[in-house]
Design a protein around this motif. Structure first.
Motif, PDB file in Angstrom:
ATOM      1  N   THR A  66       0.819  -1.213   0.000  1.00 32.31           N
ATOM      2  CA  THR A  66       0.000   0.000   0.000  1.00 32.31           C
ATOM      3  C   THR A  66       0.852   1.261   0.000  1.00 32.31           C
ATOM      4  O   THR A  66       0.629   2.175  -0.808  1.00 32.31           O
ATOM      5  N   TRP A  67       1.841   1.348   0.902  1.00 32.15           N
ATOM      6  CA  TRP A  67       2.624   2.589   0.917  1.00 32.15           C
ATOM      7  C   TRP A  67       3.487   2.728  -0.332  1.00 32.15           C
ATOM      8  O   TRP A  67       3.730   3.842  -0.815  1.00 32.15           O
ATOM      9  N   LYS A  68       3.905   1.609  -0.893  1.00 24.32           N
ATOM     10  CA  LYS A  68       4.660   1.695  -2.140  1.00 24.32           C
ATOM     11  C   LYS A  68       3.758   2.079  -3.309  1.00 24.32           C
ATOM     12  O   LYS A  68       4.196   2.743  -4.251  1.00 24.32           O
ATOM     13  N   THR A  69       2.504   1.660  -3.243  1.00 24.08           N
ATOM     14  CA  THR A  69       1.524   2.079  -4.253  1.00 24.08           C
ATOM     15  C   THR A  69       1.292   3.586  -4.174  1.00 24.08           C
ATOM     16  O   THR A  69       1.259   4.277  -5.205  1.00 24.08           O
ATOM     17  N   VAL A  70       1.135   4.111  -2.957  1.00 20.47           N
ATOM     18  CA  VAL A  70       0.966   5.558  -2.782  1.00 20.47           C
ATOM     19  C   VAL A  70       2.174   6.297  -3.343  1.00 20.47           C
ATOM     20  O   VAL A  70       2.040   7.329  -4.014  1.00 20.47           O
ATOM     21  N   MET A  71       3.364   5.772  -3.091  1.00 18.14           N
ATOM     22  CA  MET A  71       4.580   6.413  -3.587  1.00 18.14           C
ATOM     23  C   MET A  71       4.619   6.430  -5.114  1.00 18.14           C
ATOM     24  O   MET A  71       4.964   7.462  -5.721  1.00 18.14           O
ATOM     25  N   GLN A  72       4.239   5.318  -5.738  1.00 16.76           N
ATOM     26  CA  GLN A  72       4.237   5.259  -7.204  1.00 16.76           C
ATOM     27  C   GLN A  72       3.211   6.217  -7.793  1.00 16.76           C
ATOM     28  O   GLN A  72       3.478   6.897  -8.784  1.00 16.76           O
ATOM     29  N   GLU A 130     -16.363   4.440   0.068  1.00 18.56           N
ATOM     30  CA  GLU A 130     -15.539   4.241  -1.126  1.00 18.56           C
ATOM     31  C   GLU A 130     -14.278   3.418  -0.898  1.00 18.56           C
ATOM     32  O   GLU A 130     -13.711   2.872  -1.838  1.00 18.56           O
ATOM     33  N   GLY A 131     -13.784   3.370   0.340  1.00 29.09           N
ATOM     34  CA  GLY A 131     -12.589   2.583   0.602  1.00 29.09           C
ATOM     35  C   GLY A 131     -11.311   3.392   0.631  1.00 29.09           C
ATOM     36  O   GLY A 131     -11.312   4.627   0.642  1.00 29.09           O
ATOM     37  N   ILE A 132     -10.184   2.686   0.594  1.00 30.11           N
ATOM     38  CA  ILE A 132      -8.878   3.282   0.843  1.00 30.11           C
ATOM     39  C   ILE A 132      -8.453   4.271  -0.238  1.00 30.11           C
ATOM     40  O   ILE A 132      -7.580   5.112  -0.011  1.00 30.11           O
ATOM     41  N   LYS A 133      -9.095   4.209  -1.398  1.00 33.40           N
ATOM     42  CA  LYS A 133      -8.718   5.142  -2.463  1.00 33.40           C
ATOM     43  C   LYS A 133      -8.970   6.597  -2.040  1.00 33.40           C
ATOM     44  O   LYS A 133      -8.317   7.507  -2.544  1.00 33.40           O
ATOM     45  N   VAL A 134      -9.908   6.812  -1.118  1.00 33.78           N
ATOM     46  CA  VAL A 134     -10.149   8.159  -0.593  1.00 33.78           C
ATOM     47  C   VAL A 134      -8.896   8.669   0.110  1.00 33.78           C
ATOM     48  O   VAL A 134      -8.489   9.824  -0.061  1.00 33.78           O
ATOM     49  N   LEU A 135      -8.262   7.795   0.886  1.00 30.37           N
ATOM     50  CA  LEU A 135      -7.047   8.185   1.595  1.00 30.37           C
ATOM     51  C   LEU A 135      -5.904   8.437   0.622  1.00 30.37           C
ATOM     52  O   LEU A 135      -5.081   9.338   0.838  1.00 30.37           O
ATOM     53  N   TYR A 136      -5.827   7.674  -0.458  1.00 35.36           N
ATOM     54  CA  TYR A 136      -4.815   7.920  -1.492  1.00 35.36           C
ATOM     55  C   TYR A 136      -4.941   9.348  -2.024  1.00 35.36           C
ATOM     56  O   TYR A 136      -3.957  10.074  -2.152  1.00 35.36           O
ATOM     57  N   ARG A 137      -6.176   9.721  -2.332  1.00 28.20           N
ATOM     58  CA  ARG A 137      -6.414  11.046  -2.916  1.00 28.20           C
ATOM     59  C   ARG A 137      -6.056  12.156  -1.929  1.00 28.20           C
ATOM     60  O   ARG A 137      -5.438  13.156  -2.298  1.00 28.20           O
ATOM     61  N   VAL A 138      -6.453  11.975  -0.673  1.00 29.90           N
ATOM     62  CA  VAL A 138      -6.149  12.982   0.344  1.00 29.90           C
ATOM     63  C   VAL A 138      -4.642  13.116   0.521  1.00 29.90           C
ATOM     64  O   VAL A 138      -4.115  14.233   0.656  1.00 29.90           O
ATOM     65  N   ALA A 139      -3.928  12.007   0.494  1.00 33.74           N
ATOM     66  CA  ALA A 139      -2.467  12.042   0.645  1.00 33.74           C
ATOM     67  C   ALA A 139      -1.816  12.864  -0.475  1.00 33.74           C
ATOM     68  O   ALA A 139      -0.871  13.630  -0.224  1.00 33.74           O
ATOM     69  N   ARG A 173      -7.541  14.093 -11.564  1.00 34.88           N
ATOM     70  CA  ARG A 173      -7.917  13.304 -12.745  1.00 34.88           C
ATOM     71  C   ARG A 173      -6.988  12.107 -12.941  1.00 34.88           C
ATOM     72  O   ARG A 173      -5.845  12.116 -12.490  1.00 34.88           O
ATOM     73  N   GLY A 174      -7.500  11.119 -13.621  1.00 35.49           N
ATOM     74  CA  GLY A 174      -6.671   9.976 -13.989  1.00 35.49           C
ATOM     75  C   GLY A 174      -6.340   9.053 -12.836  1.00 35.49           C
ATOM     76  O   GLY A 174      -5.357   8.310 -12.901  1.00 35.49           O
ATOM     77  N   LEU A 175      -7.155   9.086 -11.787  1.00 27.52           N
ATOM     78  CA  LEU A 175      -6.879   8.252 -10.619  1.00 27.52           C
ATOM     79  C   LEU A 175      -8.041   7.283 -10.411  1.00 27.52           C
ATOM     80  O   LEU A 175      -8.669   7.251  -9.361  1.00 27.52           O
ATOM     81  N   SER A 176      -8.324   6.492 -11.413  1.00 31.65           N
ATOM     82  CA  SER A 176      -9.454   5.572 -11.368  1.00 31.65           C
ATOM     83  C   SER A 176      -9.139   4.368 -10.480  1.00 31.65           C
ATOM     84  O   SER A 176      -7.985   4.073 -10.181  1.00 31.65           O
ATOM     85  N   ARG A 191      -4.272  -1.605 -10.671  1.00 32.93           N
ATOM     86  CA  ARG A 191      -3.173  -2.081 -11.518  1.00 32.93           C
ATOM     87  C   ARG A 191      -1.821  -1.812 -10.860  1.00 32.93           C
ATOM     88  O   ARG A 191      -0.947  -2.674 -10.842  1.00 32.93           O
ATOM     89  N   ILE A 192      -1.660  -0.614 -10.277  1.00 32.63           N
ATOM     90  CA  ILE A 192      -0.411  -0.287  -9.590  1.00 32.63           C
ATOM     91  C   ILE A 192      -0.229  -1.177  -8.370  1.00 32.63           C
ATOM     92  O   ILE A 192       0.871  -1.680  -8.100  1.00 32.63           O
ATOM     93  N   PHE A 193      -1.310  -1.401  -7.621  1.00 34.07           N
ATOM     94  CA  PHE A 193      -1.242  -2.214  -6.410  1.00 34.07           C
ATOM     95  C   PHE A 193      -0.823  -3.649  -6.742  1.00 34.07           C
ATOM     96  O   PHE A 193       0.085  -4.211  -6.116  1.00 34.07           O
ATOM     97  N   ILE A 194      -1.491  -4.239  -7.732  1.00 29.77           N
ATOM     98  CA  ILE A 194      -1.189  -5.622  -8.100  1.00 29.77           C
ATOM     99  C   ILE A 194       0.236  -5.740  -8.632  1.00 29.77           C
ATOM    100  O   ILE A 194       0.977  -6.670  -8.305  1.00 29.77           O
ATOM    101  N   LYS A 195       0.629  -4.784  -9.430  1.00 27.20           N
ATOM    102  CA  LYS A 195       1.982  -4.783  -9.977  1.00 27.20           C
ATOM    103  C   LYS A 195       3.019  -4.714  -8.856  1.00 27.20           C
ATOM    104  O   LYS A 195       4.023  -5.432  -8.867  1.00 27.20           O
ATOM    105  N   THR A 196       2.762  -3.865  -7.867  1.00 25.19           N
ATOM    106  CA  THR A 196       3.686  -3.721  -6.739  1.00 25.19           C
ATOM    107  C   THR A 196       3.734  -5.001  -5.917  1.00 25.19           C
ATOM    108  O   THR A 196       4.812  -5.444  -5.502  1.00 25.19           O
TER     109      THR A 196
END
Length: 576
Positions: free
Chosen positions: A215-221, A273-282, A334-337, A343-348
């Motif tokens: 998760t934190w590596k996904t946020v970083m990417q 909505e889940g953790i994606k809300v926290l991604y956006r706020v970060a 934008r662009g944060l679907s 895709r980033i999470f699974i890749k990481t």
């Protein structure tokens, strides 16, 4: 349900260990120290252009939830800045979390039975309770809970750990427990957590160290793409400080840094909505901090270069925007679907698991050197008893066991916790694609294994439901391909090899042909595409062909390319 319910029994009140008080402070529960909370009405701030929408009631939202109009609910939650002390949250938060419950028929009193099992009594202990190992002791944030409220939070977390033994590392679980308790009873808070932890469709709370790291590596990417200027600035002013160290604490910018008013409004959206809300706020926090660094001496390079992570948390405590503006900025990115984030999470996740093999540059067998990732003994028995594909005449039982271990070591770590179950086999259910769909299409993920008439054994781990072949895009057209980069191919006999998605090998854009994971219709099934199909089977599940393809960069999975199917087996996983 609201905290102050007319139908709440006296026995439940007694069991909660909390003395009820009527209308202590509007929307807050009795175990909250309300004198510490600043009640700010952000509608009293200078209004922006445009008419402010009227605040919606819980009844309106409840009706939309019952009608499964999740998008309408999402928009309401984003736009309605209910005051911090609004009573709506005592009903709203439990209703939002109840959407995600997988155990739909939890009997009344279940929580108190669990409390009695764990502690031998339902009385709230006056002595401190030892917290589960998955809790981060340095971040047991109580916010504005009283000492009684903290004891209740301790008890809830212990009971949850007892009921969910698969949770091994979850530092955010305690803070979220504390937040829930500000607006509801102990039992309701537990049920909310059960919904968040057990959710299958969305991620809310990480439960293992692997998930936490991914998760934190996904946020970083994501930040490297969406906050390029901020990242470049941080790297420039402190070249010796690793960016990873900053992002490891990303969730504490929000949970430990932001004012309580901001945090509560974020939770309004998060529980839906889940953790994606926290991604956006970060991401918004990073951009705001970068902006302040350039205009405010308090955040000058000399003051922050030695510890950007700590400076970020201090900045959040003084964040210069209202909750409404923070959320507006977050949801304007934008662009944060969801698909992009996934895709980033699974890749990481795949990179973390496969790095050693990828660094070697080979496609050889990845051998497991511990029993952590192997199936349970019961699972081994179940698979070997059911499977015809692994029972190859030329191999003795020890070789079959090794094949099973090999295949298991290739599965995503989280999937290995679940029991495999045979969903479909041509030996029992016949050779029909229609039957295949009936028995398999609603399961995710699935494991397909093919044994040819030449005794070759190969297959694929399919990350998405086969039902997605029917999903239509915004134009009403069925999508040709579906699935995610977690899908992979494998060969077990005579060669052993795993062929993961080519996208995990780097950040370069490989084009559309590298993402042709799964396709299906009434006439065929295909896995992998781009200059060939890795696995193709006909509607009678009798004949197939295999080619090299761009999605997995694999050779043909059997020498002849064309094959006749002796057995096809499809496995699902109980509880996923």
């Amino acid at each position: 349900m609201p905290y102050h319910r007319a139908d709440t029994s006296a026995q439940a009140d007694k069991l909660s260990g909390i003395v009820e008080e009527s209308d202590l402070y509007e929307g807050f529960a009795p175990h909250v120290e309300t004198s510490e909370i600043k009640t700010l009405d952000f509608y009293n701030l200078p209004k922006q252009t445009g008419k402010e929408p009227a605040l919606r009631s819980f009844t309106e939202i409840q009706q939309l939830l019952q009608q499964n109009k999740k998008r309408d609910v999402k928009n309401i939650l984003r736009e309605n800045s209910w005051p911090i002390n609004s009573p709506i949250r005592s009903q709203l938060w439990p209703a939002l979390c109840a959407q995600h419950l997988t155990k739909q028929n939890i009997v009344d009193g279940f929580y108190w039975e669990m409390v009695h099992q764990v502690f031998g009594t339902t009385e709230l202990s006056e002595k401190p309770i030892m917290l589960p190992a998955f809790v981060d002791a340095t971040h047991c944030l109580p916010y504005h809970l009283t000492s009684t409220g903290r004891a209740v939070a301790d008890r809830i977390v212990n009971v949850l750990g007892y009921d969910c033994p698969d949770i091994t590392y979850s530092p955010v679980l305690y803070p979220i427990t504390s937040l829930l308790l500000h607006f509801m009873s102990e039992e309701e808070a537990y049920l909310c957590l059960a919904g968040l932890v057990g959710s299958k469709e969305k991620t809310f709370i990480n439960q293992t160290k692997l998930q936490h790291e991914v998760t934190w590596k996904t946020v970083m990417q994501i930040a490297k793409k969406h906050t390029k200027s901020a990242i470049a600035y941080f790297q420039r002013i402190c070249p010796g400080q690793k960016l990873e160290r900053v992002f490891m604490d990303w969730c504490w910018w929000i949970l430990a840094g932001l004012p309580f008013q901001h945090l509560v409004r974020i939770m309004d959206c998060f529980f839906h909505e889940g953790i994606k809300v926290l991604y956006r706020v970060a991401l918004v926090i990073l951009n705001l901090f970068h902006k302040e660094c350039q205009s405010n001496n308090e955040w000058s390079p000399d003051n922050i270069k030695n510890d950007i992570g700590n400076a970020l948390i201090k900045f959040c405590k003084k964040i210069p925007v209202s909750p409404a503006k923070l959320l507006h900025a977050a949801f304007s990115i934008r662009g944060l679907s969801t698909q992009y984030i996934s895709r980033i999470f699974i890749k990481t996740e795949m990179l973390l698991k496969s790095r050693s093999a990828l660094n070697s540059g080979s496609k050889q067998l990845i051998k497991s050197r511990s029993s952590d990732n192997l199936p349970t003994s019961q699972s081994q028995v179940n698979i070997q008893m059911m499977s015809h594909t692994l029972t190859i005449r030329e191999l003795h039982s020890e070789s079959c066991r090794n094949l099973l271990f090999t295949l298991w070591s290739w599965l995503p770590v989280r999937i290995t916790m679940y029991q495999p179950v045979l969903l479909y086999t041509t030996e029992e259910h016949g050779c029909s694609l229609t039957t295949f769909y009936v028995r398999v299409e609603q399961h995710e993920p699935t494991l397909l294994m093919i044994k040819t008439c030449n005794n070759e054994v190969f297959g694929a781990y399919c990350s998405s439901r086969w039902f997605e072949r029917n999903v239509k895009d915004d134009k009403g057209q069925r999508q040709a391909y579906f699935g995610t980069g977690e899908t992979f191919l494998f060969s077990l006999y005579p060669e052993r090899a795993k062929y993961p998605w080519v996208g995990i090998e780097g950040d370069r854009d490989l084009g559309h042909s590298s993402e042709l994971f799964m396709a299906a219709d009434s006439k065929m099934i295909t896995i992998g595409g781009g200059e060939g199909q890795a696995i193709w089977m006909d509607e009678n599940i009798r004949f197939g062909k295999t080619d090299g393809c761009k999605t997995f960069n694999n050779p043909p999975l059997c020498p002849s390319g064309d094959f006749e199917i002796r057995v096809l087996e499809v496995y699902g996983f109980v509880g996923v």
